[in-house]
Design a protein around this motif. Structure first.
Motif, PDB file in Angstrom:
ATOM      1  N   LEU A   1       0.831  -1.207   0.000  1.00 54.70           N
ATOM      2  CA  LEU A   1       0.000   0.000   0.000  1.00 54.70           C
ATOM      3  C   LEU A   1       0.866   1.258   0.000  1.00 54.70           C
ATOM      4  CD1 LEU A   1      -2.727  -1.054   2.588  1.00 54.70           C
ATOM      5  CD2 LEU A   1      -2.941  -0.986   0.088  1.00 54.70           C
ATOM      6  N   TYR A   2       1.949   1.230   0.753  1.00 57.89           N
ATOM      7  CA  TYR A   2       2.892   2.352   0.778  1.00 57.89           C
ATOM      8  C   TYR A   2       3.516   2.545  -0.598  1.00 57.89           C
ATOM      9  CZ  TYR A   2       7.148   4.978   1.854  1.00 57.89           C
ATOM     10  OH  TYR A   2       8.159   5.904   1.857  1.00 57.89           O
ATOM     11  N   VAL A   3       3.941   1.446  -1.210  1.00 63.78           N
ATOM     12  CA  VAL A   3       4.577   1.525  -2.527  1.00 63.78           C
ATOM     13  C   VAL A   3       3.603   2.112  -3.551  1.00 63.78           C
ATOM     14  CG1 VAL A   3       5.578   0.177  -4.421  1.00 63.78           C
ATOM     15  CG2 VAL A   3       6.204  -0.352  -2.053  1.00 63.78           C
ATOM     16  N   VAL A   4       2.371   1.648  -3.538  1.00 65.11           N
ATOM     17  CA  VAL A   4       1.370   2.155  -4.483  1.00 65.11           C
ATOM     18  C   VAL A   4       1.150   3.652  -4.268  1.00 65.11           C
ATOM     19  CG1 VAL A   4      -1.090   2.050  -5.080  1.00 65.11           C
ATOM     20  CG2 VAL A   4       0.228  -0.057  -4.860  1.00 65.11           C
ATOM     21  N   SER A   5       1.074   4.078  -3.022  1.00 60.98           N
ATOM     22  CA  SER A   5       0.894   5.497  -2.728  1.00 60.98           C
ATOM     23  C   SER A   5       2.064   6.315  -3.265  1.00 60.98           C
ATOM     24  CB  SER A   5       0.759   5.706  -1.219  1.00 60.98           C
ATOM     25  OG  SER A   5       0.725   7.081  -0.900  1.00 60.98           O
ATOM     26  N   LYS A   6       3.279   5.827  -3.051  1.00 60.61           N
ATOM     27  CA  LYS A   6       4.461   6.556  -3.507  1.00 60.61           C
ATOM     28  C   LYS A   6       4.536   6.597  -5.039  1.00 60.61           C
ATOM     29  CE  LYS A   6       6.165   8.165   0.156  1.00 60.61           C
ATOM     30  NZ  LYS A   6       6.255   9.633   0.271  1.00 60.61           N
ATOM     31  N   VAL A   7       4.168   5.518  -5.704  1.00 57.77           N
ATOM     32  CA  VAL A   7       4.148   5.509  -7.167  1.00 57.77           C
ATOM     33  C   VAL A   7       3.124   6.531  -7.665  1.00 57.77           C
ATOM     34  CG1 VAL A   7       3.513   4.120  -9.195  1.00 57.77           C
ATOM     35  CG2 VAL A   7       5.046   3.167  -7.453  1.00 57.77           C
ATOM     36  N   HIS A   8       1.957   6.546  -7.043  1.00 57.07           N
ATOM     37  CA  HIS A   8       0.905   7.494  -7.415  1.00 57.07           C
ATOM     38  C   HIS A   8       1.405   8.939  -7.281  1.00 57.07           C
ATOM     39  CE1 HIS A   8      -3.110   9.218  -7.753  1.00 57.07           C
ATOM     40  NE2 HIS A   8      -2.885   9.871  -6.625  1.00 57.07           N
ATOM     41  N   PHE A   9       2.043   9.243  -6.167  1.00 59.09           N
ATOM     42  CA  PHE A   9       2.560  10.594  -5.952  1.00 59.09           C
ATOM     43  C   PHE A   9       3.710  10.899  -6.914  1.00 59.09           C
ATOM     44  CE2 PHE A   9      -0.236  10.615  -2.525  1.00 59.09           C
ATOM     45  CZ  PHE A   9      -0.245  11.842  -1.887  1.00 59.09           C
ATOM     46  N   ALA A  10       4.531   9.912  -7.234  1.00 59.04           N
ATOM     47  CA  ALA A  10       5.629  10.125  -8.188  1.00 59.04           C
ATOM     48  C   ALA A  10       5.078  10.452  -9.564  1.00 59.04           C
ATOM     49  CB  ALA A  10       6.522   8.893  -8.259  1.00 59.04           C
ATOM     50  N   LEU A  11       4.061   9.731  -9.984  1.00 60.04           N
ATOM     51  CA  LEU A  11       3.467   9.975 -11.300  1.00 60.04           C
ATOM     52  C   LEU A  11       2.831  11.361 -11.380  1.00 60.04           C
ATOM     53  CD1 LEU A  11       1.880   6.475 -12.013  1.00 60.04           C
ATOM     54  CD2 LEU A  11       3.912   7.484 -13.091  1.00 60.04           C
ATOM     55  N   GLU A  12       2.328  11.847 -10.257  1.00 58.30           N
ATOM     56  CA  GLU A  12       1.726  13.179 -10.228  1.00 58.30           C
ATOM     57  C   GLU A  12       2.749  14.276  -9.913  1.00 58.30           C
ATOM     58  OE1 GLU A  12      -1.548  13.115  -7.489  1.00 58.30           O
ATOM     59  OE2 GLU A  12      -2.848  12.095  -8.922  1.00 58.30           O
ATOM     60  N   GLY A  13       3.968  13.879  -9.541  1.00 55.14           N
ATOM     61  CA  GLY A  13       5.000  14.862  -9.199  1.00 55.14           C
ATOM     62  C   GLY A  13       4.675  15.642  -7.944  1.00 55.14           C
ATOM     63  N   ARG A  14       4.074  14.944  -6.969  1.00 56.01           N
ATOM     64  CA  ARG A  14       3.675  15.595  -5.721  1.00 56.01           C
ATOM     65  C   ARG A  14       4.474  15.045  -4.554  1.00 56.01           C
ATOM     66  NH1 ARG A  14      -2.282  15.266  -4.136  1.00 56.01           N
ATOM     67  NH2 ARG A  14      -1.792  13.065  -4.236  1.00 56.01           N
ATOM     68  N   LEU A  15       4.680  15.883  -3.549  1.00 57.76           N
ATOM     69  CA  LEU A  15       5.290  15.460  -2.293  1.00 57.76           C
ATOM     70  C   LEU A  15       4.208  14.913  -1.374  1.00 57.76           C
ATOM     71  CD1 LEU A  15       7.702  18.456  -1.585  1.00 57.76           C
ATOM     72  CD2 LEU A  15       8.338  16.139  -2.280  1.00 57.76           C
ATOM     73  N   GLY A  16       4.600  14.073  -0.444  1.00 56.47           N
ATOM     74  CA  GLY A  16       3.679  13.566   0.560  1.00 56.47           C
ATOM     75  C   GLY A  16       3.377  12.101   0.385  1.00 56.47           C
ATOM     76  N   VAL A  17       2.345  11.685   1.108  1.00 59.00           N
ATOM     77  CA  VAL A  17       1.892  10.305   1.072  1.00 59.00           C
ATOM     78  C   VAL A  17       0.399  10.317   1.386  1.00 59.00           C
ATOM     79  CG1 VAL A  17       2.390   9.822   3.523  1.00 59.00           C
ATOM     80  CG2 VAL A  17       2.428   7.959   1.879  1.00 59.00           C
ATOM     81  N   THR A  18      -0.299   9.326   0.914  1.00 57.11           N
ATOM     82  CA  THR A  18      -1.728   9.237   1.169  1.00 57.11           C
ATOM     83  C   THR A  18      -1.987   9.234   2.671  1.00 57.11           C
ATOM     84  OG1 THR A  18      -1.994   7.953  -0.853  1.00 57.11           O
ATOM     85  CG2 THR A  18      -3.800   7.855   0.742  1.00 57.11           C
ATOM     86  N   GLY A  19      -2.841  10.137   3.121  1.00 58.39           N
ATOM     87  CA  GLY A  19      -3.163  10.234   4.541  1.00 58.39           C
ATOM     88  C   GLY A  19      -2.118  10.957   5.359  1.00 58.39           C
ATOM     89  N   GLY A  20      -1.089  11.464   4.702  1.00 59.58           N
ATOM     90  CA  GLY A  20      -0.007  12.141   5.409  1.00 59.58           C
ATOM     91  C   GLY A  20      -0.310  13.608   5.641  1.00 59.58           C
ATOM     92  N   PRO A  21       0.624  14.291   6.269  1.00 55.48           N
ATOM     93  CA  PRO A  21       0.423  15.713   6.547  1.00 55.48           C
ATOM     94  C   PRO A  21       0.373  16.533   5.258  1.00 55.48           C
ATOM     95  CG  PRO A  21       2.632  15.042   7.160  1.00 55.48           C
ATOM     96  CD  PRO A  21       1.904  13.810   6.753  1.00 55.48           C
TER      97      PRO A  21
END
Length: 151
Positions: A19-39
């Motif tokens: 789940l962490y990996v999927v979240s990080k891939v999603h954010f990488a593809l969007e070029g965004r900092l953070g993590v799902t549910g993070g600050p």
């Protein structure tokens, strides 16, 4: 904890880490900092990154999750050499400690400030517990057979 239970815990930790990996891939593809549910990430946080570096950082985080998954998968195999077992055990405990540090940092930050991140903090709590239990199960599987619990 039986050998069978320990293996299920390792599989649960693999799934949870995915789940962490999927979240990080999603954010990488969007070029965004953070993590799902993070600050919430303030816009000025992006100023320290050059073109493409945000995505690169997120891909690096996704890779670290894949390394954790790999360590958990190896822990399911019969590792017989003492040196390899010890190295893997140390690495598993380091992963559990890092997740625990993330849990404390994220949960504490969410409770003591208005930055958010309680959901990811709770995720990290579960992650740390699963990684710790997987490390403990691997450690117990390496003990003398008479000291192990029956399956």
């Amino acid at each position: 904890m039986t050998v069978r239970t320990g293996r299920w815990i390792a599989w649960a930790a693999i799934g949870w880490t995915s789940l962490y990996v999927v979240s990080k891939v999603h954010f990488a593809l969007e070029g965004r900092l953070g993590v799902t549910g993070g600050p919430r990430v303030a816009p000025e946080e992006y100023l320290g990154y050059g073109p493409g570096q945000v995505a690169l950082a997120q891909w690096g985080n996704a890779a670290s999750g894949l390394i954790i998954i790999s360590l958990l998968a190896v822990s399911l195999a019969p590792v017989r050499r003492r040196l390899w077992r010890r190295m893997l055990l140390v690495l598993l405990w380091v992963c559990a400690a890092m997740a625990a540090a993330g849990a404390v940092g994220m949960t504490g930050g969410a409770l003591l400030s208005d930055r958010g991140g309680a959901l990811f903090g709770a995720y990290c709590v579960v992650w740390a517990v699963l990684l710790g239990l997987a490390a403990l199960a691997f450690q117990r599987r390496g003990q003398v057979p008479s000291a192990q619990e029956p399956e």
